[in-house]
Design an enzyme around this catalytic site. Sequence first.
Site, mmCIF file in Angstrom:
data_model
loop_
_atom_site.group_PDB
_atom_site.id
_atom_site.type_symbol
_atom_site.label_atom_id
_atom_site.label_comp_id
_atom_site.label_asym_id
_atom_site.label_seq_id
_atom_site.Cartn_x
_atom_site.Cartn_y
_atom_site.Cartn_z
ATOM 1 N N HIS A 76 -8.448 -3.627 -0.900
ATOM 2 C CA HIS A 76 -7.991 -2.635 0.071
ATOM 3 C C HIS A 76 -6.789 -1.942 -0.580
ATOM 4 O O HIS A 76 -6.027 -2.579 -1.317
ATOM 5 C CB HIS A 76 -7.564 -3.378 1.335
ATOM 6 N N ASP A 106 -4.608 -11.705 -0.143
ATOM 7 C CA ASP A 106 -4.734 -10.848 1.035
ATOM 8 C C ASP A 106 -5.807 -11.472 1.935
ATOM 9 O O ASP A 106 -7.002 -11.313 1.689
ATOM 10 C CB ASP A 106 -5.120 -9.433 0.584
ATOM 11 N N GLN A 124 -9.043 -10.201 6.126
ATOM 12 C CA GLN A 124 -10.412 -10.308 6.660
ATOM 13 C C GLN A 124 -10.880 -11.751 6.752
ATOM 14 O O GLN A 124 -11.951 -12.029 7.293
ATOM 15 C CB GLN A 124 -11.389 -9.484 5.805
ATOM 16 N N LYS A 131 -5.905 -8.021 13.674
ATOM 17 C CA LYS A 131 -7.305 -8.358 13.346
ATOM 18 C C LYS A 131 -7.656 -9.762 13.820
ATOM 19 O O LYS A 131 -8.797 -10.203 13.718
ATOM 20 C CB LYS A 131 -7.525 -8.248 11.835
ATOM 21 N N CYS A 144 -10.512 2.291 3.147
ATOM 22 C CA CYS A 144 -9.336 2.081 2.285
ATOM 23 C C CYS A 144 -9.693 1.266 1.049
ATOM 24 O O CYS A 144 -8.886 0.475 0.565
ATOM 25 C CB CYS A 144 -8.194 1.409 3.052
HETATM 26 N N1 PMP Z 1 -6.200 -5.811 3.470
HETATM 27 C C1 PMP Z 1 -7.432 -5.818 3.981
HETATM 28 C C2 PMP Z 1 -8.514 -6.580 3.268
HETATM 29 C C3 PMP Z 1 -7.692 -5.136 5.162
HETATM 30 O O1 PMP Z 1 -8.944 -5.135 5.658
HETATM 31 C C4 PMP Z 1 -6.647 -4.442 5.800
HETATM 32 C C5 PMP Z 1 -6.894 -3.666 7.086
HETATM 33 N N2 PMP Z 1 -7.972 -2.775 7.045
HETATM 34 C C6 PMP Z 1 -5.369 -4.477 5.232
HETATM 35 C C7 PMP Z 1 -5.188 -5.167 4.064
HETATM 36 C C8 PMP Z 1 -4.207 -3.765 5.834
HETATM 37 O O2 PMP Z 1 -3.928 -4.255 7.103
HETATM 38 P P1 PMP Z 1 -2.902 -3.441 8.045
HETATM 39 O O3 PMP Z 1 -3.464 -2.065 8.151
HETATM 40 O O4 PMP Z 1 -2.950 -4.164 9.329
HETATM 41 O O5 PMP Z 1 -1.582 -3.496 7.382
#
Ligand code: PMP
Length: 426
Positions: free
Chosen positions: A135, A212, A215, A238, A378
Amino acid sequence: FTGAELEAIRAQFPILQREVQGHPLVYLDSAATAQKPQRVIDAESSFYATANAAVHRGAHTLAGEATELYEDARLTIARFLHVDENEVVFTSHATEALNLIAYALGNASLGMGGAAAAPYALKPGDEIVTTELEHHANLIPWQELAARTGATLRHIPVRDNGALDVEVARSVIGERTRVLALSHVSNVTGQVSPLAQLVPLARAVGALVVLDSCQAAPHVPLHPRELDVDLAVFSGHKLYGPTGIGVLYGRAEVLDALPPFLYGGSMITTVTMEKAEYLPSPQRFEPGTPRIAQAIGLAEAVRFVDELGLDRIAASEHAVAQRLRDGLSVIPGVRLLGTDPAAPRVALASVVVDGVHAHDAGQFLDDRGIAARVGHHCAQPLHRRLGATASLRLSAAVHTTAQEVELALDAVAGIRSFFGAGGSTP
Ligand code: PMP
């Protein structure tokens, strides 16, 4: 879960009562943000209604109660992660947590933090390793850190099936690697990364491992110590919690050695006109008035998950994940992203619908009350690698039913013929 259990779970999510475009809502966008059980909404509002005060200061009763609730929330998260309380830092979201790490390392590289931080300093020639499936939140902070320190950014490539290439990783991770930053679970393919193979490679060369877990958090039990990572992050929203709250786990030794990222009140021991001394973790990384209500809401979300049991959630979602993938993989003109037969998966899947733009596909689903995510999620480099500019992502949660998956599969099967792109199902 039995049918009755699933009904009881669904009854806790008020938003599932609503209709969208004249249809009952089928929410399959939990990977973007999860819906909230009533008890999470209540925990946040009841804090404001009964105990609102700034924490860690003030001698009055409300300040004491608010501090206790906030620190209890930290304890709940620490237990959820099987770590110590001082190893849990609250941030605004996972993005901030990842930036915090990168900035702290950047500050260490500028000589800030003194001798304790020196082992974490990066210099030209050092290498930061990330992966092709990240991401952007776990990519751009490392690009910027590399630019600021002169370190080189390298990455572990992805195979055609969306899996990280462990063989190539063996040559990418080497003596010069100082940081390995990678996803626990891809937010595009839902595939779990081969951490048992990759983390030891970084460990062997003394690199810091940053995971990270955004997910992973709602789907698999999190155990950063067992995974042998130094730092791990996830976002509260999430995990059925509120927006505005993220979690950074860090090994105490690492957090206490790193220089802060933001500076201000509530993080210091002494301040003179010239300089300041900083408290250890977590205060060192939580200057200012923290996200009190959000932390309390997140703790309630963790209790919700704990009471159901992440193991049982995972088992129940497994069937959903399997049906989702099996169903999508037989629809003509629909290509699944991430087809590694060996990878464990969570209940999310992304597809490219031949001849139809993902946004049109998403609109088609929305017209049927089905909420899905479209775009590059993203993760532009991963989409580019898999030969797609955008995809349609369906992601399930603890409240997802088999009927909802069938409705979504039927809808996806109807996309191509609707847009005149061929396809067999009307
Ligand atoms: N890493 C991953 C794998 C994600 O799916 C996301 C959210 N789409 C993020 C980071 C970023 O999370 P946040 O937008 O809540 O900061």
